[in-house]
Structures are given as structure tokens and as C-alpha cells.
Write a protein that holds these residues in place. Structure first.
Motif, mmCIF file in Angstrom:
data_model
loop_
_atom_site.group_PDB
_atom_site.id
_atom_site.type_symbol
_atom_site.label_atom_id
_atom_site.label_comp_id
_atom_site.label_asym_id
_atom_site.label_seq_id
_atom_site.Cartn_x
_atom_site.Cartn_y
_atom_site.Cartn_z
ATOM 1 N N UNK A 76 1.353 -1.272 -0.240
ATOM 2 C CA UNK A 76 -0.171 0.110 -0.276
ATOM 3 C C UNK A 76 0.818 1.136 0.331
ATOM 4 N N UNK A 77 2.305 1.116 0.340
ATOM 5 C CA UNK A 77 3.089 2.427 0.571
ATOM 6 C C UNK A 77 3.311 3.160 -0.129
ATOM 7 N N UNK A 78 4.055 1.695 -0.910
ATOM 8 C CA UNK A 78 5.115 1.872 -2.557
ATOM 9 C C UNK A 78 3.624 2.380 -3.544
ATOM 10 N N UNK A 79 2.267 1.553 -3.632
ATOM 11 C CA UNK A 79 1.153 1.671 -4.777
ATOM 12 C C UNK A 79 1.295 3.470 -4.401
ATOM 13 N N UNK A 80 0.278 3.923 -2.888
ATOM 14 C CA UNK A 80 0.243 5.135 -2.416
ATOM 15 C C UNK A 80 1.613 6.069 -2.855
ATOM 16 N N UNK A 81 2.586 6.300 -2.910
ATOM 17 C CA UNK A 81 3.528 6.772 -3.214
ATOM 18 C C UNK A 81 3.712 6.574 -5.346
ATOM 19 N N UNK A 82 3.803 5.586 -5.756
ATOM 20 C CA UNK A 82 3.706 5.868 -6.774
ATOM 21 C C UNK A 82 2.413 6.465 -7.376
ATOM 22 N N UNK A 83 0.812 6.337 -6.927
ATOM 23 C CA UNK A 83 -0.144 7.453 -6.931
ATOM 24 C C UNK A 83 0.073 8.965 -7.083
ATOM 25 N N UNK A 84 0.839 9.147 -6.116
ATOM 26 C CA UNK A 84 0.501 10.263 -5.174
ATOM 27 C C UNK A 84 2.083 11.225 -6.321
ATOM 28 N N UNK A 85 3.331 10.466 -6.519
ATOM 29 C CA UNK A 85 4.562 11.224 -7.136
ATOM 30 C C UNK A 85 4.886 10.451 -7.900
ATOM 31 N N UNK A 86 3.847 9.630 -8.754
ATOM 32 C CA UNK A 86 5.280 8.724 -10.044
ATOM 33 C C UNK A 86 5.795 7.704 -9.765
ATOM 34 N N UNK A 87 6.461 7.538 -8.585
ATOM 35 C CA UNK A 87 7.696 7.073 -7.638
ATOM 36 C C UNK A 87 7.114 6.282 -7.162
ATOM 37 N N UNK A 88 7.854 5.134 -5.959
ATOM 38 C CA UNK A 88 7.485 4.981 -4.840
ATOM 39 C C UNK A 88 9.384 5.633 -4.404
ATOM 40 N N UNK A 89 8.792 6.906 -3.229
ATOM 41 C CA UNK A 89 9.558 7.279 -2.907
ATOM 42 C C UNK A 89 10.228 6.275 -1.524
ATOM 43 N N UNK A 90 11.505 6.191 -1.016
ATOM 44 C CA UNK A 90 11.913 5.296 0.301
ATOM 45 C C UNK A 90 11.312 5.574 1.394
ATOM 46 N N UNK A 91 11.281 4.348 1.501
ATOM 47 C CA UNK A 91 10.885 4.472 3.007
ATOM 48 C C UNK A 91 11.139 3.283 3.588
ATOM 49 N N UNK A 92 10.863 2.964 5.166
ATOM 50 C CA UNK A 92 10.880 1.849 5.737
ATOM 51 C C UNK A 92 9.706 1.141 6.383
ATOM 52 N N UNK A 93 9.427 -0.277 6.670
ATOM 53 C CA UNK A 93 8.547 -0.648 7.339
ATOM 54 C C UNK A 93 8.607 -1.760 7.847
ATOM 55 N N UNK A 94 8.723 -1.447 9.327
ATOM 56 C CA UNK A 94 9.276 -2.697 9.899
ATOM 57 C C UNK A 94 8.761 -3.372 10.999
ATOM 58 N N UNK A 95 8.344 -4.661 12.151
ATOM 59 C CA UNK A 95 8.316 -4.897 13.036
ATOM 60 C C UNK A 95 9.562 -5.306 14.402
#
Length: 102
Positions: A76-95
Motif C-alpha cells: 500500500x505504501x508503494x502504491x500510494x507513493x506511486x499514485x501521488x508522486x509517480x515513483x516509489x519514494x524511499x521508506x522503511x517499514x518493519x516490526x
């Protein structure tokens, strides 16, 4: 998810930003915790990029299937980033799996 690790959400930004404060430090700040569903719905910028890209992030609440949830959130983070900015911005997600109580 933050509650499991001893954190409270105190702010949700207009972008992807979420500010969490460790629960033992929260009383030392002036931030109120966004603890209830009502608090989340009142918050002005809630779920902005997820909502704009058609993702219903509210369905993640209370889930306990951590592996599946993490994978869904990552996509979802990748999809939302691509929808908003046209690219997948760097991010970190973990547990921290050592803190998950089963």
C-alpha cells in the motif's frame, strides 16, 4: 501497530508522516494521544495518500496476522507513493518481532 510496541500516535501529517511518542514519555509532553477511533476520524489529514489512491487503511485496525499485514502495508505504501508522486519514494517499514506477543 504502535500500541503493541508501547507507542502512541500524536500526529498524522499531510503526507506520509506519523509522529509516535513512547508511552512512558508521553506525559512529559503536551501532545494528546490519538487513542480512539473518534480521534482518528476527527484528525484533519488522516489517511491522506492512502485514501487518495483508493486504499482503505482503516481495515488494518485490530489485525493480528502480522506477516500478512506487514506485506499489505508495504504494498500500500508503494502504491500510494506511486499514485501521488509517480515513483516509489524511499521508506522503511518493519516490526521488532521480539516484541510481538503471540
Amino acid at each position: 501497530m504502535g500500541r503493541v510496541f508501547g507507542y502512541s500516535i500524536v500526529s498524522i501529517g499531510a503526507g506520509h508522516d506519523v509522529l509516535c511518542i513512547r508511552d512512558d514519555l508521553l506525559p512529559k509532553t503536551s501532545f494528546p494521544a490519538l487513542d480512539t477511533v473518534t480521534d482518528f476520524y476527527r484528525w484533519k489529514h488522516r489517511f491522506l495518500h492512502f485514501r487518495q489512491s483508493g486504499i482503505d487503511s482503516t481495515r488494518w485496525r485490530g489485525r493480528q496476522d502480522w506477516n500478512e499485514l506487514l506485506a499489505e502495508m508495504f504494498q500500500a505504501c508503494i502504491f500510494a507513493s506511486q499514485a501521488a508522486y509517480g515513483v516509489a519514494l524511499p521508506f522503511e517499514l518493519g516490526l521488532d518481532w521480539s516484541k510481538i506477543k503471540t
